[in-house]
Design a protein around this motif. Structure first.
Motif, PDB file in Angstrom:
ATOM      1  N   SER A  74      30.858  13.178  10.638  1.00 12.59           N
ATOM      2  CA  SER A  74      31.870  14.171  11.001  1.00 12.59           C
ATOM      3  C   SER A  74      32.972  14.273   9.953  1.00 12.59           C
ATOM      4  O   SER A  74      33.585  15.322   9.775  1.00 12.59           O
ATOM      5  N   ALA A  75      33.220  13.168   9.239  1.00 15.55           N
ATOM      6  CA  ALA A  75      34.281  13.169   8.232  1.00 15.55           C
ATOM      7  C   ALA A  75      33.880  13.964   6.997  1.00 15.55           C
ATOM      8  O   ALA A  75      34.725  14.309   6.175  1.00 15.55           O
ATOM      9  N   LEU A  76      32.589  14.264   6.847  1.00 17.85           N
ATOM     10  CA  LEU A  76      32.111  14.962   5.656  1.00 17.85           C
ATOM     11  C   LEU A  76      31.687  16.396   5.944  1.00 17.85           C
ATOM     12  O   LEU A  76      31.243  17.103   5.045  1.00 17.85           O
ATOM     13  N   GLU A  77      31.829  16.830   7.191  1.00 11.67           N
ATOM     14  CA  GLU A  77      31.341  18.147   7.565  1.00 11.67           C
ATOM     15  C   GLU A  77      32.047  19.272   6.823  1.00 11.67           C
ATOM     16  O   GLU A  77      31.489  20.353   6.626  1.00 11.67           O
ATOM     17  N   ALA A  78      33.306  19.045   6.414  1.00  9.99           N
ATOM     18  CA  ALA A  78      34.070  20.101   5.743  1.00  9.99           C
ATOM     19  C   ALA A  78      33.515  20.409   4.352  1.00  9.99           C
ATOM     20  O   ALA A  78      33.713  21.508   3.838  1.00  9.99           O
ATOM     21  N   GLU A  79      32.826  19.429   3.735  1.00  8.22           N
ATOM     22  CA  GLU A  79      32.303  19.634   2.387  1.00  8.22           C
ATOM     23  C   GLU A  79      30.816  19.973   2.439  1.00  8.22           C
ATOM     24  O   GLU A  79      30.052  19.290   3.113  1.00  8.22           O
ATOM     25  N   ARG A  80      30.437  21.000   1.714  1.00 12.10           N
ATOM     26  CA  ARG A  80      29.042  21.429   1.694  1.00 12.10           C
ATOM     27  C   ARG A  80      28.165  20.352   1.070  1.00 12.10           C
ATOM     28  O   ARG A  80      28.498  19.765   0.055  1.00 12.10           O
ATOM     29  N   GLY A  81      27.035  20.081   1.697  1.00 15.86           N
ATOM     30  CA  GLY A  81      26.120  19.076   1.192  1.00 15.86           C
ATOM     31  C   GLY A  81      25.672  19.376  -0.224  1.00 15.86           C
ATOM     32  O   GLY A  81      25.284  20.505  -0.535  1.00 15.86           O
ATOM     33  N   GLY A  82      25.737  18.387  -1.102  1.00 18.83           N
ATOM     34  CA  GLY A  82      25.318  18.554  -2.486  1.00 18.83           C
ATOM     35  C   GLY A  82      26.385  19.116  -3.401  1.00 18.83           C
ATOM     36  O   GLY A  82      26.169  19.218  -4.609  1.00 18.83           O
ATOM     37  N   SER A  83      27.540  19.479  -2.847  1.00 15.08           N
ATOM     38  CA  SER A  83      28.605  20.063  -3.662  1.00 15.08           C
ATOM     39  C   SER A  83      29.397  18.984  -4.393  1.00 15.08           C
ATOM     40  O   SER A  83      29.380  17.809  -4.008  1.00 15.08           O
ATOM     41  N   LEU A  84      30.122  19.398  -5.434  1.00 15.95           N
ATOM     42  CA  LEU A  84      30.988  18.462  -6.146  1.00 15.95           C
ATOM     43  C   LEU A  84      32.106  17.966  -5.239  1.00 15.95           C
ATOM     44  O   LEU A  84      32.557  16.826  -5.360  1.00 15.95           O
ATOM     45  N   GLU A  85      32.537  18.836  -4.307  1.00 14.65           N
ATOM     46  CA  GLU A  85      33.587  18.437  -3.368  1.00 14.65           C
ATOM     47  C   GLU A  85      33.109  17.303  -2.473  1.00 14.65           C
ATOM     48  O   GLU A  85      33.846  16.346  -2.224  1.00 14.65           O
ATOM     49  N   ARG A  86      31.889  17.398  -2.011  1.00 17.58           N
ATOM     50  CA  ARG A  86      31.341  16.330  -1.167  1.00 17.58           C
ATOM     51  C   ARG A  86      31.122  15.063  -1.988  1.00 17.58           C
ATOM     52  O   ARG A  86      31.376  13.957  -1.515  1.00 17.58           O
ATOM     53  N   PHE A  87      30.619  15.222  -3.209  1.00 19.91           N
ATOM     54  CA  PHE A  87      30.425  14.097  -4.113  1.00 19.91           C
ATOM     55  C   PHE A  87      31.747  13.342  -4.277  1.00 19.91           C
ATOM     56  O   PHE A  87      31.798  12.108  -4.153  1.00 19.91           O
ATOM     57  N   HIS A  88      32.819  14.071  -4.540  1.00 20.94           N
ATOM     58  CA  HIS A  88      34.141  13.477  -4.719  1.00 20.94           C
ATOM     59  C   HIS A  88      34.604  12.792  -3.434  1.00 20.94           C
ATOM     60  O   HIS A  88      35.151  11.676  -3.463  1.00 20.94           O
ATOM     61  N   SER A  89      34.377  13.431  -2.300  1.00 15.60           N
ATOM     62  CA  SER A  89      34.815  12.884  -1.015  1.00 15.60           C
ATOM     63  C   SER A  89      34.112  11.574  -0.689  1.00 15.60           C
ATOM     64  O   SER A  89      34.740  10.605  -0.245  1.00 15.60           O
ATOM     65  N   VAL A  90      32.811  11.526  -0.934  1.00 13.83           N
ATOM     66  CA  VAL A  90      32.049  10.304  -0.641  1.00 13.83           C
ATOM     67  C   VAL A  90      32.527   9.153  -1.520  1.00 13.83           C
ATOM     68  O   VAL A  90      32.754   8.034  -1.041  1.00 13.83           O
ATOM     69  N   TRP A  91      32.708   9.398  -2.819  1.00 14.21           N
ATOM     70  CA  TRP A  91      33.134   8.323  -3.710  1.00 14.21           C
ATOM     71  C   TRP A  91      34.560   7.892  -3.420  1.00 14.21           C
ATOM     72  O   TRP A  91      34.900   6.708  -3.566  1.00 14.21           O
ATOM     73  N   THR A  92      35.396   8.822  -2.977  1.00  9.08           N
ATOM     74  CA  THR A  92      36.755   8.447  -2.576  1.00  9.08           C
ATOM     75  C   THR A  92      36.706   7.480  -1.408  1.00  9.08           C
ATOM     76  O   THR A  92      37.393   6.443  -1.406  1.00  9.08           O
ATOM     77  N   ARG A  93      35.889   7.771  -0.415  1.00 10.11           N
ATOM     78  CA  ARG A  93      35.782   6.911   0.767  1.00 10.11           C
ATOM     79  C   ARG A  93      35.156   5.564   0.401  1.00 10.11           C
ATOM     80  O   ARG A  93      35.542   4.523   0.925  1.00 10.11           O
ATOM     81  N   LEU A  94      34.167   5.597  -0.484  1.00 12.00           N
ATOM     82  CA  LEU A  94      33.555   4.347  -0.922  1.00 12.00           C
ATOM     83  C   LEU A  94      34.583   3.433  -1.581  1.00 12.00           C
ATOM     84  O   LEU A  94      34.681   2.241  -1.262  1.00 12.00           O
ATOM     85  N   LEU A  95      35.361   3.992  -2.484  1.00 14.40           N
ATOM     86  CA  LEU A  95      36.356   3.188  -3.194  1.00 14.40           C
ATOM     87  C   LEU A  95      37.439   2.672  -2.252  1.00 14.40           C
ATOM     88  O   LEU A  95      37.935   1.555  -2.428  1.00 14.40           O
ATOM     89  N   GLU A  96      37.786   3.455  -1.253  1.00 10.22           N
ATOM     90  CA  GLU A  96      38.787   3.010  -0.284  1.00 10.22           C
ATOM     91  C   GLU A  96      38.287   1.818   0.522  1.00 10.22           C
ATOM     92  O   GLU A  96      39.082   1.028   1.034  1.00 10.22           O
ATOM     93  N   SER A  97      36.969   1.681   0.635  1.00  9.78           N
ATOM     94  CA  SER A  97      36.393   0.581   1.419  1.00  9.78           C
ATOM     95  C   SER A  97      36.217  -0.692   0.601  1.00  9.78           C
ATOM     96  O   SER A  97      35.964  -1.761   1.156  1.00  9.78           O
ATOM     97  N   PHE A  98      36.339  -0.598  -0.732  1.00 13.60           N
ATOM     98  CA  PHE A  98      36.014  -1.740  -1.585  1.00 13.60           C
ATOM     99  C   PHE A  98      36.925  -2.942  -1.349  1.00 13.60           C
ATOM    100  O   PHE A  98      36.469  -4.082  -1.393  1.00 13.60           O
ATOM    101  N   ASP A  99      38.201  -2.716  -1.147  1.00 16.00           N
ATOM    102  CA  ASP A  99      39.115  -3.838  -0.914  1.00 16.00           C
ATOM    103  C   ASP A  99      38.701  -4.644   0.311  1.00 16.00           C
ATOM    104  O   ASP A  99      38.666  -5.880   0.277  1.00 16.00           O
ATOM    105  N   ASP A 100      38.403  -3.949   1.402  1.00 14.28           N
ATOM    106  CA  ASP A 100      38.040  -4.624   2.648  1.00 14.28           C
ATOM    107  C   ASP A 100      36.707  -5.352   2.546  1.00 14.28           C
ATOM    108  O   ASP A 100      36.476  -6.332   3.254  1.00 14.28           O
ATOM    109  N   PHE A 101      35.837  -4.870   1.663  1.00 17.39           N
ATOM    110  CA  PHE A 101      34.492  -5.440   1.583  1.00 17.39           C
ATOM    111  C   PHE A 101      34.230  -6.186   0.272  1.00 17.39           C
ATOM    112  O   PHE A 101      33.078  -6.423  -0.084  1.00 17.39           O
TER     113      PHE A 101
END
Length: 205
Positions: free
Chosen positions: A69-96
């Protein structure tokens, strides 16, 4: 919980605290409140138990990370979605961070523990499938083997490389902006090269 579940939870905590190599069977027994015989009875060996613990930790991370649901705003395969996924991944790195450190250690243990290598190979394929689904918005069940191997392998190579950068020095590691700009440049360069090839064909024709 029974001894099997207690052992698994204890192994997870030990893995995150001490890593794969430094964790002993006695560490797990102490952390889980069980006994040494339980490890062999339920999992066969300490290494098999730690392997299962690591696989479950990765699965737990995947379930917590970026719900669809957090990614629904970005079209699948788009650069916007690519950026959004990597942003969320990096935000999780400290905790993990302990999990990523453990994964780097485990990557070097395959030759010593064949069962670990086999389970990690399977987990790697599943991870590729999950990454493709996150980036494209497609259902994992619809992905063909070639897509998982090629596109999933590409995303996984980026993730593993970013993990190494971040573990070495978070301050100098690539950001979501860096990765997106890098991909944009690759796309632009490939497009320009293809256009030149087309022009050359037309001139020769």
């Amino acid at each position: 919980m029974g001894h099997r579940e207690d052992l698994l939870e204890g192994a997870k905590r030990c893995l995150l605290e001490k890593g794969f190599v430094r964790t002993t069977a006695r560490d797990i027994v102490k952390e889980s409140g069980t006994n040494l015989a339980s490890i062999g009875y339920h999992y066969g060996s300490k290494d098999a138990l730690l392997t299962q613990a690591f696989v479950e930790l990765i699965q737990e991370w995947g379930e917590k990370f970026a719900p669809a649901s957090a990614l629904e705003a970005e079209r699948g395969g788009s650069l916007e979605r690519f950026h959004s996924v990597w942003t969320r991944l990096l935000e999780s790195f400290d905790d993990f961070r302990p999990l990523w450190a453990a994964s780097m250690e485990i990557a070097t243990q395959g030759d010593r523990v064949p069962q670990l290598r086999d389970l990690m190979a399977k987990a790697q394929i599943e991870g590729r499938s999950g990454l493709v689904a996150m980036m494209t918005g497609l259902d994992e069940e619809t992905l063909d083997e070639r897509t998982v191997q090629s596109l999933g392998g590409f995303y996984q190579a980026l993730l593993n490389g970013l993990m190494v950068q971040w573990l070495f020095d978070p301050a100098s590691a690539s950001t979501a902006d860096d990765l997106t700009e890098g991909l944009r440049r690759v796309i632009d360069a490939a497009g320009a090269a293809e256009a030149k090839k087309q022009d050359k064909r037309q001139e020769q024709g």
